[in-house]
Scaffold this active site. Structure first.
Site, PDB file in Angstrom:
ATOM      1  CD  GLU A  41      -2.709   1.558   0.431  1.00  0.00           C
ATOM      2  OE1 GLU A  41      -3.096   0.661  -0.343  1.00  0.00           O
ATOM      3  OE2 GLU A  41      -3.075   2.750   0.341  1.00  0.00           O
ATOM      4  CE  LYS A  48      18.166   2.073  16.528  1.00  0.00           C
ATOM      5  NZ  LYS A  48      16.718   1.922  16.546  1.00  0.00           N
ATOM      6  CG  ASP A  73      17.006  -1.087  14.289  1.00  0.00           C
ATOM      7  OD1 ASP A  73      18.159  -1.058  14.762  1.00  0.00           O
ATOM      8  OD2 ASP A  73      16.008  -0.680  14.920  1.00  0.00           O
ATOM      9  CD  GLU A 140      13.828  -3.740  12.199  1.00  0.00           C
ATOM     10  OE1 GLU A 140      14.138  -4.412  13.183  1.00  0.00           O
ATOM     11  OE2 GLU A 140      13.309  -2.595  12.271  1.00  0.00           O
TER      12      GLU A 140
HETATM   13  P1  0O2 Z   1      13.013   2.914  16.288  1.00  0.00           P
HETATM   14  O1  0O2 Z   1      12.682   4.192  16.965  1.00  0.00           O
HETATM   15  O2  0O2 Z   1      11.807   2.277  15.703  1.00  0.00           O
HETATM   16  O3  0O2 Z   1      14.104   3.039  15.336  1.00  0.00           O
HETATM   17  P2  0O2 Z   1      14.655  -4.549  21.132  1.00  0.00           P
HETATM   18  O4  0O2 Z   1      15.464  -5.649  21.754  1.00  0.00           O
HETATM   19  O5  0O2 Z   1      13.159  -4.765  21.242  1.00  0.00           O
HETATM   20  O6  0O2 Z   1      15.069  -3.178  21.525  1.00  0.00           O
HETATM   21  P3  0O2 Z   1      15.618  -5.570  18.605  1.00  0.00           P
HETATM   22  O7  0O2 Z   1      15.858  -6.895  19.221  1.00  0.00           O
HETATM   23  O8  0O2 Z   1      16.776  -4.897  17.954  1.00  0.00           O
HETATM   24  O9  0O2 Z   1      14.937  -4.537  19.596  1.00  0.00           O
HETATM   25  O10 0O2 Z   1      14.605  -5.756  17.483  1.00  0.00           O
HETATM   26  P4  0O2 Z   1      13.054  -5.796  17.490  1.00  0.00           P
HETATM   27  O11 0O2 Z   1      12.477  -6.217  18.785  1.00  0.00           O
HETATM   28  O12 0O2 Z   1      12.710  -6.578  16.307  1.00  0.00           O
HETATM   29  O13 0O2 Z   1      12.667  -4.250  17.316  1.00  0.00           O
HETATM   30  C1  0O2 Z   1      13.134  -3.469  16.294  1.00  0.00           C
HETATM   31  C2  0O2 Z   1      12.116  -2.383  15.960  1.00  0.00           C
HETATM   32  O14 0O2 Z   1      10.797  -2.940  15.913  1.00  0.00           O
HETATM   33  C3  0O2 Z   1      12.003  -1.277  16.978  1.00  0.00           C
HETATM   34  O15 0O2 Z   1      12.970  -0.326  16.756  1.00  0.00           O
HETATM   35  C4  0O2 Z   1      10.614  -0.739  16.697  1.00  0.00           C
HETATM   36  O16 0O2 Z   1      10.598   0.035  15.528  1.00  0.00           O
HETATM   37  C5  0O2 Z   1       9.844  -2.008  16.425  1.00  0.00           C
HETATM   38  N1  0O2 Z   1       9.293  -2.537  17.672  1.00  0.00           N
HETATM   39  C6  0O2 Z   1       9.669  -3.627  18.325  1.00  0.00           C
HETATM   40  N2  0O2 Z   1       8.932  -3.815  19.426  1.00  0.00           N
HETATM   41  C7  0O2 Z   1       8.036  -2.808  19.463  1.00  0.00           C
HETATM   42  C8  0O2 Z   1       6.967  -2.444  20.372  1.00  0.00           C
HETATM   43  O17 0O2 Z   1       6.696  -3.109  21.376  1.00  0.00           O
HETATM   44  N3  0O2 Z   1       6.265  -1.320  20.069  1.00  0.00           N
HETATM   45  C9  0O2 Z   1       6.521  -0.561  18.962  1.00  0.00           C
HETATM   46  N4  0O2 Z   1       5.783   0.517  18.751  1.00  0.00           N
HETATM   47  N5  0O2 Z   1       7.523  -0.876  18.104  1.00  0.00           N
HETATM   48  C10 0O2 Z   1       8.268  -1.974  18.349  1.00  0.00           C
HETATM   49  P5  0O2 Z   1      13.486   0.612  17.954  1.00  0.00           P
HETATM   50  O18 0O2 Z   1      14.855   0.189  18.278  1.00  0.00           O
HETATM   51  O19 0O2 Z   1      12.505   0.644  19.049  1.00  0.00           O
HETATM   52  O20 0O2 Z   1      13.641   2.037  17.412  1.00  0.00           O
END
Ligand code: 0O2
Length: 270
Positions: A41, A48, A73, A140
């Site tokens: 869509e 970052k 990411d 990502e």
């Molecule tokens: P931003 O601001 O989006 O760049 P983690 O251990 O959860 O910190 P990890 O293991 O690197 O992160 O990866 P994960 O869990 O796949 O999360 C990566 C991104 O997914 C996050 O980026 C968010 O964008 C999204 N995300 C993951 N969990 C959640 C959540 O519970 N709520 C929301 N709204 N988004 C989520 P960042 O790093 O948060 O930063």
């Protein structure tokens, strides 16, 4: 790390995001041009911020030497779909591509996060060409529905507001909202095929009208003006009837006429 070094580090990631946005946008356009339903869509992306990278490194104890390997990411692309079924379709389209390679997959649809977060994440390897040669980096790709995106962006803002410590009563509301989003996506899936048909018909109509107008414009240059005005009036009549079959027939007839006119004009000019 010096500011200049951050800039150098982030530049290929910015390039990757910009290239991927164009590629996914083209994928959407290609579907439209071929009168196919597009599972994409909309697309957006970002690199970052340095603050956010530092925060993640601190939280996960990542040393500078492992920054690019462990912060997956730095480059992020978000693909929004209309329906939950489209998410897997997009994932397949990505897996089939030769310009990116899926390194890992985090399925927060099958395994919803405790917060209520739902989305499919693909970490892909993508190579950008830089002045120092090719650079393979991680991107990502988050794939989610419009409804999931609404929830995630709202929850993300609240996380920012409460500095990651959202009060329990707000958490509960968010959790209920996440359940409601899941139901909404299920409900929308029930009417998916009808909506898809309607969108495809509308796309076919747009493409037919574009072709017809081009042919009428060409006929204006080559044929009897009075004759072309008659054709144009007929087009307006058919267009306002919203009858796709009639529009198709008219398009075909006009195509034959335009072809005839072209052949005639070649004959004359020879
Ligand atoms: P931003 O601001 O989006 O760049 P983690 O251990 O959860 O910190 P990890 O293991 O690197 O992160 O990866 P994960 O869990 O796949 O999360 C990566 C991104 O997914 C996050 O980026 C968010 O964008 C999204 N995300 C993951 N969990 C959640 C959540 O519970 N709520 C929301 N709204 N988004 C989520 P960042 O790093 O948060 O930063």
């Amino acid at each position: 790390m010096e500011i200049q070094l951050w800039k150098e580090l982030l530049h290929p990631y910015e390039q990757a995001v910009s290239e991927l946005l164009t590629k996914f946008q083209n994928l959407k356009e290609e579907h439209k041009k071929r009168n196919l339903y597009s599972p994409i869509e909309s697309v957006s992306g970002r690199t970052k911020t340095v603050a956010s990278i530092l925060e993640k490194m601190q939280k996960k104890n990542i040393p500078f030497e492992h920054l690019e390997a462990e912060v997956e990411d730095i480059a992020g692309v978000r693909i929004i779909c209309q329906f939950q079924e489209d998410i897997e379709k997009v994932s397949q389209l990505i897996s089939q591509r030769t310009d990116m390679e899926v390194r890992s997959r985090k399925d927060y649809l099958a395994n919803q996060k405790k917060s209520g977060y739902r989305s499919l994440h693909l970490i892909v390897w993508y190579t950008v060409e830089t002045i120092s040669g090719p650079k393979k980096l991680q991107v990502e790709i988050q794939i989610r529905t419009m409804a999931m995106n609404f929830w995630a962006t709202t929850e993300h803002s609240l996380q920012y507001k409460y500095k990651g410590d959202i009060p329990e009563h707000v958490r509960e509301k968010l959790s209920r909202a996440s359940d409601a989003i899941e139901i909404l996506d299920e409900e929308m899936s029930q009417v998916r095929s009808e909506i898809m048909d309607a969108q495809i018909d509308s796309q076919i109509e747009t493409n037919l009208v574009k072709d017809i107008l081009r042919n009428i414009e060409n006929l204006y240059r080559m044929d009897n003006r009075r004759e072309v005005i008659k054709i144009q009036d007929e087009f307006y009549r058919i267009f306002s009837s919203h009858n796709l079959e009639e529009l198709r027939r008219f398009h075909k007839q006009l195509d034959i006429m335009a072809e005839g006119s072209r052949a005639q004009s070649v004959d004359i000019s020879v």
